[in-house]
Design an enzyme around this catalytic site. Structure first.
Site, PDB file in Angstrom:
ATOM      1  N   GLU A   1       1.009  -1.013   0.138  1.00 37.13           N
ATOM      2  CA  GLU A   1       0.533  -0.266   0.061  1.00 37.13           C
ATOM      3  C   GLU A   1       0.572   1.011   0.070  1.00 37.13           C
ATOM      4  O   GLU A   1       1.420   1.089   0.528  1.00 37.13           O
ATOM      5  CB  GLU A   1      -0.990   0.152   1.223  1.00 37.13           C
ATOM      6  CG  GLU A   1      -1.873  -1.478   0.915  1.00 37.13           C
ATOM      7  CD  GLU A   1      -2.522  -1.252   2.193  1.00 37.13           C
ATOM      8  OE1 GLU A   1      -3.834  -1.953   2.696  1.00 37.13           O
ATOM      9  OE2 GLU A   1      -3.031  -0.496   3.290  1.00 37.13           O
TER      10      GLU A   1
ATOM     11  N   CYS B   1       3.466   8.221   0.771  1.00 28.73           N
ATOM     12  CA  CYS B   1       4.191   7.538   1.536  1.00 28.73           C
ATOM     13  C   CYS B   1       4.530   6.048   1.287  1.00 28.73           C
ATOM     14  O   CYS B   1       3.648   5.299   0.470  1.00 28.73           O
ATOM     15  CB  CYS B   1       3.269   7.875   2.552  1.00 28.73           C
ATOM     16  SG  CYS B   1       3.935   6.322   4.411  1.00 28.73           S
TER      17      CYS B   1
ATOM     18  N   CYS C   1       6.121  -6.090   8.599  1.00 29.01           N
ATOM     19  CA  CYS C   1       7.400  -5.411   9.029  1.00 29.01           C
ATOM     20  C   CYS C   1       7.953  -6.431  10.095  1.00 29.01           C
ATOM     21  O   CYS C   1       6.862  -6.999  10.685  1.00 29.01           O
ATOM     22  CB  CYS C   1       7.134  -4.289   9.637  1.00 29.01           C
ATOM     23  SG  CYS C   1       8.551  -3.127  10.342  1.00 29.01           S
TER      24      CYS C   1
ATOM     25  N   CYS D   1       6.323  -3.157  16.939  1.00 26.87           N
ATOM     26  CA  CYS D   1       5.383  -1.748  17.056  1.00 26.87           C
ATOM     27  C   CYS D   1       4.075  -2.154  17.909  1.00 26.87           C
ATOM     28  O   CYS D   1       3.559  -2.673  17.003  1.00 26.87           O
ATOM     29  CB  CYS D   1       6.285  -0.750  16.379  1.00 26.87           C
ATOM     30  SG  CYS D   1       7.910  -0.271  16.192  1.00 26.87           S
TER      31      CYS D   1
ATOM     32  N   CYS E   1       1.465  -0.334  15.938  1.00 30.39           N
ATOM     33  CA  CYS E   1       0.883  -0.417  14.724  1.00 30.39           C
ATOM     34  C   CYS E   1       0.399  -1.537  13.795  1.00 30.39           C
ATOM     35  O   CYS E   1       0.437  -2.324  14.120  1.00 30.39           O
ATOM     36  CB  CYS E   1       2.670  -0.073  13.842  1.00 30.39           C
ATOM     37  SG  CYS E   1       2.980  -0.585  12.272  1.00 30.39           S
TER      38      CYS E   1
ATOM     39  N   GLY F   1       7.127  -1.481   6.778  1.00 27.90           N
ATOM     40  CA  GLY F   1       7.480  -1.472   6.917  1.00 27.90           C
ATOM     41  C   GLY F   1       8.590  -1.400   6.828  1.00 27.90           C
ATOM     42  O   GLY F   1       8.502  -0.098   7.613  1.00 27.90           O
TER      43      GLY F   1
ATOM     44  N   SER G   1      12.475   6.734   7.510  1.00 27.59           N
ATOM     45  CA  SER G   1      12.134   6.908   9.121  1.00 27.59           C
ATOM     46  C   SER G   1      12.317   5.697   8.970  1.00 27.59           C
ATOM     47  O   SER G   1      12.460   4.644   8.001  1.00 27.59           O
ATOM     48  CB  SER G   1      10.254   6.946   8.774  1.00 27.59           C
ATOM     49  OG  SER G   1      10.295   6.726  10.257  1.00 27.59           O
TER      50      SER G   1
ATOM     51  N   SER H   1      11.163   7.313  14.817  1.00 30.47           N
ATOM     52  CA  SER H   1      10.782   7.206  15.211  1.00 30.47           C
ATOM     53  C   SER H   1      10.285   5.992  17.374  1.00 30.47           C
ATOM     54  O   SER H   1      11.117   5.541  17.564  1.00 30.47           O
ATOM     55  CB  SER H   1      10.048   5.617  14.719  1.00 30.47           C
ATOM     56  OG  SER H   1       8.238   5.781  15.242  1.00 30.47           O
ATOM     57  N   LEU H   2      10.668   7.850  18.086  1.00 22.90           N
ATOM     58  CA  LEU H   2      10.731   7.679  18.823  1.00 22.90           C
ATOM     59  C   LEU H   2      10.101   7.160  19.555  1.00 22.90           C
ATOM     60  O   LEU H   2      10.274   5.687  20.483  1.00 22.90           O
ATOM     61  CB  LEU H   2      11.157   8.808  19.714  1.00 22.90           C
ATOM     62  CG  LEU H   2      11.876   9.322  20.435  1.00 22.90           C
ATOM     63  CD1 LEU H   2      12.994   8.347  20.495  1.00 22.90           C
ATOM     64  CD2 LEU H   2      12.743  10.861  21.183  1.00 22.90           C
TER      65      LEU H   2
ATOM     66  N   ASN I   1      -3.430   6.564  14.793  1.00 16.49           N
ATOM     67  CA  ASN I   1      -4.458   6.326  14.593  1.00 16.49           C
ATOM     68  C   ASN I   1      -4.994   4.520  15.381  1.00 16.49           C
ATOM     69  O   ASN I   1      -4.650   3.506  14.652  1.00 16.49           O
ATOM     70  CB  ASN I   1      -4.370   6.406  12.925  1.00 16.49           C
ATOM     71  CG  ASN I   1      -4.458   7.822  12.787  1.00 16.49           C
ATOM     72  OD1 ASN I   1      -4.455   8.157  13.074  1.00 16.49           O
ATOM     73  ND2 ASN I   1      -2.888   7.873  12.364  1.00 16.49           N
TER      74      ASN I   1
ATOM     75  N   CYS J   1      -1.308   6.902   9.213  1.00 11.43           N
ATOM     76  CA  CYS J   1       0.031   7.284   9.830  1.00 11.43           C
ATOM     77  C   CYS J   1      -0.755   5.526  10.914  1.00 11.43           C
ATOM     78  O   CYS J   1      -1.050   5.331  11.794  1.00 11.43           O
ATOM     79  CB  CYS J   1       0.514   7.702  10.603  1.00 11.43           C
ATOM     80  SG  CYS J   1       1.898   7.387  11.450  1.00 11.43           S
TER      81      CYS J   1
END
Length: 445
Positions: free
Chosen positions: A172, A186, A193, A197, A200, A243, A275, A297-298, A374, A417
């Site tokens: 996607e 994007c 992935c 996380c 996600c 990913g 990223s 990405s913190l 999200n 996101c």
């Protein structure tokens, strides 16, 4: 014990796993944290790209998940044809000359694939090229690495594009229009992935396979070709789709180099952002080899929280990650890293988190994006309320940080996101919630 048996015991379920040794970026986690903790691989063996052998028509061969060195220099193939969008200009020029044609023909081809508002998908669109050269291309080269499956349009104008890959998998891409004349594409770098996380949706898939450079580049080409007339000029690229880009670093660096070529797509390196969740060795390599921008990405201000919501932190702790950035960026002029911070209600949005974040980023040239979480199916997190996000931003700003709020775009089509992908029946594990956050998660867990 065989690798298959080891992984099945480690994961606690039967999944397809490679017989090769586990690559170095995959952390080893304590069993006390959860019974299922390893960044998740649900992969077949079609991962990285090399030239086909005579015994197989497949153009993917399994190799290390991290920093393989064969991919960037390999000529990309699709069966018996070369994939044009998988080559740098230097590779394309050498390939064209190997078939007896002048370098000028290579430049004309390059400009028709990437420039002059043509974005050619087949030889019929190569006006002005030598007839014999076009015939050779039709016989020996493939223009397309992706097939359009569907375009979904969200209420705010965001487009989510679904592409079918030649092995039947789906990836996607999102195009995000902006009233200020800056439209962003994007792009994805993997199917699924491995980082797992916890906030996600893509991470629920596990890793299916890496995308090739051609498959990454064509996402940007397709967006420009099909949507420029609707959304305006596409000026920015972010590697923030499906990913972990630096997990596929060879193909990502190569794709980014193609995107910023001054004779091709002509994206500014400052407007192409890669990223990462924090793969420190690959991050260091990226800063040495690429001219493009970096986002990290913190999402947490303590190792305890980040270990939970971003398991890669157990291998590369906050001190190591941020110390590496301080060390590397001190020698780069006019370069700022972008820190992404997804705000999770009751988890990482306290006043103490804001104060710690100010201290963590000291000495690092940076900007901070505060991102609204999200929600998605199966998630037990909740988004921080907008009023609280504003308070958090104001605390950071008063501490000297450059900080922006990034509200959701495209969430009604699962295009925002952290919402991309489609997990299957075998999913990456949800990790045990630390005791101190169980109240914050509440009945949604």
């Amino acid at each position: 014990m065989s690798m298959r048996s080891w992984m099945m015991r480690r994961m606690g379920m039967a999944i397809l796993v490679p017989p090769n040794p586990i690559p170095s970026i995959i952390p080893s986690f304590p069993r006390s944290f959860t019974t299922l903790t390893t960044p998740f691989l649900t992969t077949s063996r079609r991962l990285t790209l090399s030239a086909p052998s005579s015994s197989s028509s497949s153009h993917y061969h399994f190799s290390d998940f991290g920093e393989g060195d064969c991919v960037a220099n390999a000529i990309p193939w699709n069966g018996s044809k070369v994939l044009l969008k998988g080559m740098t200009y230097t590779q394309l020029q050498k390939w064209v000359q190997s078939h007896g044609y002048r370098p000028g023909q290579a430049m004309m081809l390059w400009k028709r694939m990437y420039g002059n508002d043509i974005w050619a998908f087949h030889t019929d669109e190569l006006e002005g090229l030598n007839k014999d050269f076009k015939k050779m291309l039709s016989e020996k080269a493939e223009f397309r690495a992706l097939s359009l499956k569907e375009i979904r349009t969200a209420a705010d104008g965001t487009r989510k594009i679904l592409f079918a890959l030649d092995d039947g998998m789906v990836v996607e891409t999102v195009v995000i229009p902006c009233d200020r004349g800056r439209t962003t594409v994007c792009v994805s770098s993997q199917v699924g992935c491995a980082m797992n996380c916890q906030f996600c949706y893509t991470g629920r898939m596990g890793l299916r396979r890496h995308l090739t450079a051609a498959e990454i580049v064509e996402q940007a080409v397709f967006a420009r070709r099909m949507l420029t007339s609707e959304v305006g000029s596409i000026t920015n690229v972010v590697f923030m789709g499906m990913g972990e880009p630096l997990h596929n670093i060879d193909n990502v660096i190569k794709a980014a180099d193609i995107m910023v070529d001054e004779q091709g797509l002509q994206f500014s390196p400052r407007k192409v952002t890669i990223s990462t969740s924090g793969l420190v060795p690959q991050l260091r390599r990226f800063l040495h080899e690429s001219k493009c921008a970096l986002a990290v990405s913190l999402n947490a201000t303590t190792d305890e929280v980040r270990n939970w919501i971003m398991p890669i932190n157990r291998k590369y702790k906050l001190d190591l990650l941020l110390g590496t950035l301080r060390e590397e960026l001190c020698s780069k002029r006019n370069y700022k890293v972008l820190f992404e911070y997804v705000m999770l209600e009751g988890i990482n949005d306290s006043d103490d988190d804001a104060k710690r974040l100010i201290e963590l980023v000291k000495g690092i040239p940076c900007k901070i994006n505060l991102i609204s979480f999200n929600p998605h199916s199966g998630s037990f997190f909740r988004p921080t309320k907008e009023e609280r996000m504003i308070e958090f931003r104001n605390t950071l700003a008063s501490g000297g940080c450059t900080v922006f709020l990034r509200l959701s775009r495209g969430d009604d089509q699962m295009a925002a996101c952290g919402q991309l992908g489609k997990p299957g029946t075998i999913q990456a594990p949800l990790l045990r919630i630390p005791q101190q956050f169980q109240m914050a998660i509440g009945n949604s867990a």
